[in-house]
Design an enzyme around this catalytic site. Structure first.
Site, PDB file in Angstrom:
ATOM      1  N   MET A 134      63.363  50.313  11.834  1.00  0.00           N
ATOM      2  CA  MET A 134      64.176  50.445  10.615  1.00  0.00           C
ATOM      3  C   MET A 134      65.524  51.095  10.926  1.00  0.00           C
ATOM      4  SD  MET A 134      61.584  51.063   7.481  1.00  0.00           S
ATOM      5  CE  MET A 134      61.437  52.822   7.638  1.00  0.00           C
ATOM      6  N   SER A 172      62.011  61.589  14.499  1.00  0.00           N
ATOM      7  CA  SER A 172      61.916  60.713  13.338  1.00  0.00           C
ATOM      8  C   SER A 172      63.306  60.561  12.740  1.00  0.00           C
ATOM      9  CB  SER A 172      60.979  61.331  12.291  1.00  0.00           C
ATOM     10  OG  SER A 172      61.156  60.683  11.038  1.00  0.00           O
ATOM     11  N   SER A 173      63.612  59.371  12.251  1.00  0.00           N
ATOM     12  CA  SER A 173      64.898  59.184  11.566  1.00  0.00           C
ATOM     13  C   SER A 173      64.996  60.123  10.374  1.00  0.00           C
ATOM     14  CB  SER A 173      65.035  57.733  11.091  1.00  0.00           C
ATOM     15  OG  SER A 173      64.843  56.844  12.167  1.00  0.00           O
ATOM     16  N   ARG A 174      63.842  60.493   9.812  1.00  0.00           N
ATOM     17  CA  ARG A 174      63.839  61.347   8.625  1.00  0.00           C
ATOM     18  C   ARG A 174      64.081  62.820   8.952  1.00  0.00           C
ATOM     19  NH1 ARG A 174      59.698  57.313   6.714  1.00  0.00           N
ATOM     20  NH2 ARG A 174      60.507  56.496   4.757  1.00  0.00           N
ATOM     21  N   HIS A 208      63.010  55.489  19.517  1.00  0.00           N
ATOM     22  CA  HIS A 208      63.337  54.063  19.448  1.00  0.00           C
ATOM     23  C   HIS A 208      63.794  53.549  20.813  1.00  0.00           C
ATOM     24  CE1 HIS A 208      64.108  55.170  15.086  1.00  0.00           C
ATOM     25  NE2 HIS A 208      63.307  54.142  14.952  1.00  0.00           N
ATOM     26  N   GLN A 211      49.649  52.944  11.270  1.00  0.00           N
ATOM     27  CA  GLN A 211      50.348  51.656  11.287  1.00  0.00           C
ATOM     28  C   GLN A 211      49.904  50.827  12.491  1.00  0.00           C
ATOM     29  OE1 GLN A 211      54.707  51.087  10.502  1.00  0.00           O
ATOM     30  NE2 GLN A 211      54.861  51.252  12.716  1.00  0.00           N
ATOM     31  N   ALA A 253      65.698  58.911  20.366  1.00  0.00           N
ATOM     32  CA  ALA A 253      65.134  58.642  21.697  1.00  0.00           C
ATOM     33  C   ALA A 253      63.768  57.953  21.634  1.00  0.00           C
ATOM     34  CB  ALA A 253      65.035  59.946  22.494  1.00  0.00           C
TER      35      ALA A 253
HETATM   36  P1  AMP Z   1      60.890  53.273  12.462  1.00  0.00           P
HETATM   37  O1  AMP Z   1      62.277  52.806  12.731  1.00  0.00           O
HETATM   38  O2  AMP Z   1      60.784  54.708  12.093  1.00  0.00           O
HETATM   39  O3  AMP Z   1      60.130  52.337  11.540  1.00  0.00           O
HETATM   40  O4  AMP Z   1      60.117  53.175  13.863  1.00  0.00           O
HETATM   41  C1  AMP Z   1      60.113  51.988  14.607  1.00  0.00           C
HETATM   42  C2  AMP Z   1      59.053  52.099  15.675  1.00  0.00           C
HETATM   43  O5  AMP Z   1      59.354  53.204  16.519  1.00  0.00           O
HETATM   44  C3  AMP Z   1      57.644  52.320  15.132  1.00  0.00           C
HETATM   45  O6  AMP Z   1      56.714  51.584  15.896  1.00  0.00           O
HETATM   46  C4  AMP Z   1      57.453  53.797  15.328  1.00  0.00           C
HETATM   47  O7  AMP Z   1      56.100  54.166  15.495  1.00  0.00           O
HETATM   48  C5  AMP Z   1      58.225  54.036  16.590  1.00  0.00           C
HETATM   49  N1  AMP Z   1      58.643  55.447  16.663  1.00  0.00           N
HETATM   50  C6  AMP Z   1      59.416  56.108  15.765  1.00  0.00           C
HETATM   51  N2  AMP Z   1      59.550  57.399  16.126  1.00  0.00           N
HETATM   52  C7  AMP Z   1      58.827  57.553  17.271  1.00  0.00           C
HETATM   53  C8  AMP Z   1      58.552  58.650  18.138  1.00  0.00           C
HETATM   54  N3  AMP Z   1      59.047  59.867  17.908  1.00  0.00           N
HETATM   55  N4  AMP Z   1      57.770  58.426  19.215  1.00  0.00           N
HETATM   56  C9  AMP Z   1      57.260  57.207  19.450  1.00  0.00           C
HETATM   57  N5  AMP Z   1      57.484  56.133  18.682  1.00  0.00           N
HETATM   58  C10 AMP Z   1      58.251  56.299  17.602  1.00  0.00           C
END
Ligand code: AMP
Length: 281
Positions: free
Chosen positions: A30, A185-187, A37, A153, A35
């Site tokens: 998203m 996390s992006s959040r 991603h 997920q 790091a």
């Molecule tokens: P998102 O953009 O948050 O939907 O995440 C995209 C993908 O990256 C998903 O498969 C997440 O599980 C993975 N992801 C996001 N943050 C992390 C993290 N800190 N460590 C490992 N994978 C992550």
């Protein structure tokens, strides 16, 4: 790196790669890259000849009152990062390209989506499964990569792939963290300074459970109580959504830690809702 906004254009590119015997990895995201991603994309790049990164803030996985409108976005920066991580294609569709106004087909894995995050986000995994299946149908990847941070997920996607005989392998990467242990996390950008200061306590609580479990404590209720007691001291700004111990594949709650056991949690901290997990066994 080529940028695609229309499903049919990405499909044509992926068809051409496949005709050329080039395998394809898909990394769904998203955006607002960190790091975690980057690790996800580089893992995908290592698994196939071509890497497709999708960047779509999927509206159907946000419930009413959630942060869809506020979700952080930075397309230009993300493009540069995806290119640097070796993406051959970045798929960044707009909402209309992915959902017809009268879209009404949904994919559900209800048994695995009811608990954990699903309890407070009832439409979330239906949205995730639907968009991920659409991405699989568009790109037809050999392998798709997901992060273990979103363990539920990952388990749900694996089950969807198994139950629909989808011809894609699911790979995962471990949780990527800040130096102080906070899962990226992006959040995390929502966190105010004092909240950010307490956020690493989420991980420390889970590590306490792991240490107790390693020392022989098998009783889930006692493990939970120990973590909650620690958080009461160290994470006063946190509001607990859930702290659960489940089987890592079935996601069914367990009472005694035996072979497979995952402790997972979601904590609200200010405007952010943060998730984390740890394998106890
Ligand atoms: P998102 O953009 O948050 O939907 O995440 C995209 C993908 O990256 C998903 O498969 C997440 O599980 C993975 N992801 C996001 N943050 C992390 C993290 N800190 N460590 C490992 N994978 C992550």
């Amino acid at each position: 790196m080529r940028i695609f906004t229309k499903p049919e254009d990405l499909r044509a590119q992926c068809d051409a790669w496949r005709k050329n015997d080039e395998s394809i990895a898909l990394a769904p995201t998203m955006g607002f890259y960190h790091a975690g991603h980057e690790r996800l994309m580089r893992a995908g790049k290592n698994l196939a000849a071509r890497l497709v990164v999708s960047l779509f803030v999927n509206p159907s996985q946000f419930g009413p009152g959630e942060d869809l409108a506020a979700y952080p976005r930075d397309l230009e920066r993300d493009k540069a990062i995806a290119a640097a991580c070796g993406a051959d294609a970045l798929f960044a569709p707009d909402q209309e390209a992915m959902y017809a106004p009268d879209h009404c087909a949904w994919v559900e894995v209800p048994e695995l989506a009811a608990g954990l995050c699903g309890a407070s986000r009832p439409v979330h995994f239906r949205g995730v499964c639907t968009v991920v299946l659409k991405l699989f149908m568009i790109a037809n990847p050999d392998v798709a990569v997901f992060g273990e941070k979103d363990w539920q997920q990952l388990a749900i996607i694996r089950r969807m792939v198994r139950d629909f005989n989808l011809p894609v392998r699911i790979a995962s990467i471990p949780i990527i963290r800040e130096e102080d242990g906070l899962a990226l996390s992006s959040r995390n950008v929502y966190l105010q300074k004092d909240e950010r200061g307490q956020a690493p306590e989420i991980r420390r609580g889970l590590l306490l459970a792991k240490a107790l479990s390693d020392a022989g404590e098998k009783n889930v209720s006692r493990l939970r109580q120990a973590v909650l007691a620690r958080w009461a001291q160290t994470l006063p700004l946190g509001r607990l959504d859930y702290l659960s111990v489940v089987h890592p594949e079935s996601l069914k709650p367990i009472e005694t830690v035996t072979d497979g056991a995952l402790m997972a949690c979601a904590i609200r901290l200010g405007k952010a809702r943060l998730i984390d997990n740890i394998l106890l066994k």
